[in-house]
Write a protein that holds these residues in place. Structure first.
Motif, PDB file in Angstrom:
ATOM      1  N   ALA A  89       0.766  -1.205   0.017  1.00  0.00           N
ATOM      2  CA  ALA A  89      -0.066   0.031   0.156  1.00  0.00           C
ATOM      3  C   ALA A  89       0.913   1.383   0.045  1.00  0.00           C
ATOM      4  N   VAL A  90       0.489   2.327  -0.829  1.00  0.00           N
ATOM      5  CA  VAL A  90       1.156   3.370  -0.784  1.00  0.00           C
ATOM      6  C   VAL A  90       0.091   4.452  -1.079  1.00  0.00           C
ATOM      7  N   ARG A  91       0.503   5.833  -0.582  1.00  0.00           N
ATOM      8  CA  ARG A  91      -0.368   6.930  -0.536  1.00  0.00           C
ATOM      9  C   ARG A  91      -0.025   7.744  -1.688  1.00  0.00           C
ATOM     10  N   LEU A  92      -1.057   8.415  -2.585  1.00  0.00           N
ATOM     11  CA  LEU A  92      -0.960   8.983  -3.896  1.00  0.00           C
ATOM     12  C   LEU A  92      -0.811  10.736  -3.301  1.00  0.00           C
ATOM     13  N   VAL A  93       0.280  11.237  -3.162  1.00  0.00           N
ATOM     14  CA  VAL A  93       0.381  12.493  -2.429  1.00  0.00           C
ATOM     15  C   VAL A  93      -0.407  13.629  -3.561  1.00  0.00           C
ATOM     16  N   ASP A  94      -0.129  13.602  -4.843  1.00  0.00           N
ATOM     17  CA  ASP A  94      -0.558  14.537  -5.624  1.00  0.00           C
ATOM     18  C   ASP A  94      -1.831  14.284  -6.176  1.00  0.00           C
ATOM     19  N   ALA A  95      -2.738  13.430  -5.508  1.00  0.00           N
ATOM     20  CA  ALA A  95      -3.874  12.872  -6.289  1.00  0.00           C
ATOM     21  C   ALA A  95      -4.904  14.287  -6.517  1.00  0.00           C
ATOM     22  N   GLY A  96      -5.110  15.198  -5.426  1.00  0.00           N
ATOM     23  CA  GLY A  96      -5.838  16.204  -5.728  1.00  0.00           C
ATOM     24  C   GLY A  96      -5.539  17.000  -6.723  1.00  0.00           C
ATOM     25  N   GLY A  97      -4.063  17.441  -6.696  1.00  0.00           N
ATOM     26  CA  GLY A  97      -3.791  18.276  -7.881  1.00  0.00           C
ATOM     27  C   GLY A  97      -3.849  17.771  -9.280  1.00  0.00           C
ATOM     28  N   ARG A  98      -3.852  16.555  -9.473  1.00  0.00           N
ATOM     29  CA  ARG A  98      -4.079  15.752 -10.823  1.00  0.00           C
ATOM     30  C   ARG A  98      -5.633  15.819 -11.185  1.00  0.00           C
TER      31      ARG A  98
END
Length: 462
Positions: free
Chosen positions: A158-167
């Protein structure tokens, strides 16, 4: 167009929009969520590549319980999990395609109160799963999966997508014509203390809008509470208070919207569909000279579209069915009266922010107030009531069948009658519309009385 909708095909878990229920009570328990992750993970493990699922959620407290349970299930099935955090449902659909994930998951109960939650699944194409695929998952959940789960060496991570909101923000902004700015517009934006509380205000501000943001302080309990698309009066008062050009209210997972013009008048999804259809047609961007809507959309919308030379294709209630019909007919605009607007050039599911941007673009281009731009037709009188029931559906009662036939005869082609079972609650929904408002009200109330009498126990709610 008189119609009695059949009850939804009986399924144990999945309704018209994923699985939904009271948090920490079946089917919204950690145990069932983990089981769902295992079954869906196994079903979507196809090929030899490293498989991936992306999970997003809204701001409900119970998301903290369901997210790790789903994660454990997927990891146990051998899938890598990417956690996006609180994001709108359409953002997860977009990211599923963008990241070439095998599956997308949204933990949300949409416009429901915080006590409820739900799980929606998206395929690798970013589209909601079909009834058939959901049934396959349910069947797998009933089986012993212990021998099919991943070996210890093949477990996922499991990893967290840190730029999800910006995308997602950049994707939404790109739905506007190149170079178009929204400077000078003052907008009240109600995010319902839900999934769009960060991304929606940021997207509008970056496009030049003066944003008065409401419902942007989620605490796990206040999602949809006295705000959002189901409480338009809150937005109307704020628009008048701030002398705004437009009000935008999203729901808890931001896949639908309701608008309010500068006078405080509510603009529903039917009017938004009409506006975007006209704008797209003028720009030669509307595919197939047609629009898709559900059986609930007002007959006034159908007549207005006909005046533009456009057809209206109707589906069962649910934006999933709208999207399926759009794909089948190669159309790029569809939606629901409740505010789910699907613009398939930009999104695979309803997207409140992208729909709002299209409306704002028309306001900028026309240079006229929303009260003039956004009301394109006068809706026919429409009456909707719900009857709660338990046990066997009252739609099978001979008295209900006879009363329905009598109501259809009274309408005699001057309006529409729709009676259907809800796909998410034990409710029968009765809707009629036509030219004669008094007759429409009388027909619906009479039918509800008959259905109530045939229900066990019988309890009608307005």
């Amino acid at each position: 167009m008189n119609h009695v909708a059949p009850a939804s095909r009986a399924r144990r878990l999945f309704g018209t929009d994923g699985i939904r229920g009271r948090a920490n009570t079946a089917p919204m328990t950690a145990e069932i969520a983990m089981r769902l992750g295992q079954a869906a993970g196994l079903l979507f493990t196809r090929g030899t590549h490293r498989h991936q699922v992306i999970i997003g959620k809204d701001t409900r407290l119970s998301g903290y319980m369901l997210e790790p349970a789903l994660t454990a299930g997927f990891i146990g099935a051998g899938m890598d999990v990417t956690l996006a955090g609180p994001l709108p449902t359409p953002a997860i659909a977009m990211l599923t395609r963008s990241l070439r994930a095998d599956l997308g998951v949204v933990i949300s109960a949409s416009h429901n109160p915080f006590e409820d939650n739900g799980i929606k699944l998206f395929g690798p194409d970013g589209a909601k799963l079909s009834d058939e695929t959901e049934s396959e998952i349910e069947a797998l959940m009933d089986q012993d999966l212990s021998d099919r789960l991943a070996h210890a060496s093949a477990l996922g991570r499991a990893v967290r997508l840190v730029d999800a909101g910006g995308r997602y923000i950049e994707s939404a902004k790109s739905s506007l014509p190149r170079g178009l700015r929204l400077d000078g517009l003052r907008v009240v934006l109600d995010c319902a203390n839900g999934a769009a509380y960060k991304v929606a205000p940021a997207a509008l501000w970056e496009l030049g809008v003066e944003v008065i943001a409401l419902g942007v302080n989620p605490d796990g309990f206040n999602i949809n509470k006295e705000c959002g698309s189901t409480v338009p009066g809150f937005l109307s008062a704020a628009v008048l208070e701030h002398r705004a050009d437009l009000g935008i209210a999203l729901d808890g997972d931001a896949d639908r919207l309701i608008l309010v013009d500068e006078r405080g008048t509510v603009i529903d999804g039917d009017q938004v569909l009409a506006l975007i259809a006209r704008a797209f047609q003028a720009d030669h961007r509307l595919s197939g000279e047609a629009v898709v809507a559900t059986v609930m959309s007002n007959l006034g919308l159908e007549r207005y579209l006909a005046s533009l030379g456009l057809a209206l294709h109707r589906t069962a209630v649910g934006d999933r069915y709208v999207a399926e019909a759009m794909r089948a007919r190669a159309l790029n605009l569809g939606g629901e009266q409740s505010g789910h607007i699907i613009l398939s050039d930009f999104a695979t599911t309803g997207d409140g922010l992208i729909a709002a941007l299209q409306v704002l673009a028309v306001l900028v281009r026309d240079g006229r107030p929303a009260s003039e731009v956004c009301r394109l037709f006068d809706p026919l009188p429409q009456r909707l009531r719900n009857v709660r029931f338990a046990g066997t559906s009252p739609l099978l009662s001979p008295k209900v069948i006879a009363a329905t036939s009598h109501a259809e005869a009274k309408l005699s082609g001057t309006g529409r009658l729709l009676i259907r079972a809800s796909g998410t609650e034990p409710l029968i929904r009765v809707m009629a519309e036509g030219e004669d408002e008094a007759m429409i009200i009388g027909l619906v109330d009479e039918l509800c009385g008959v259905i109530e009498a045939a229900s066990v126990p019988a309890s009608a709610v307005a």
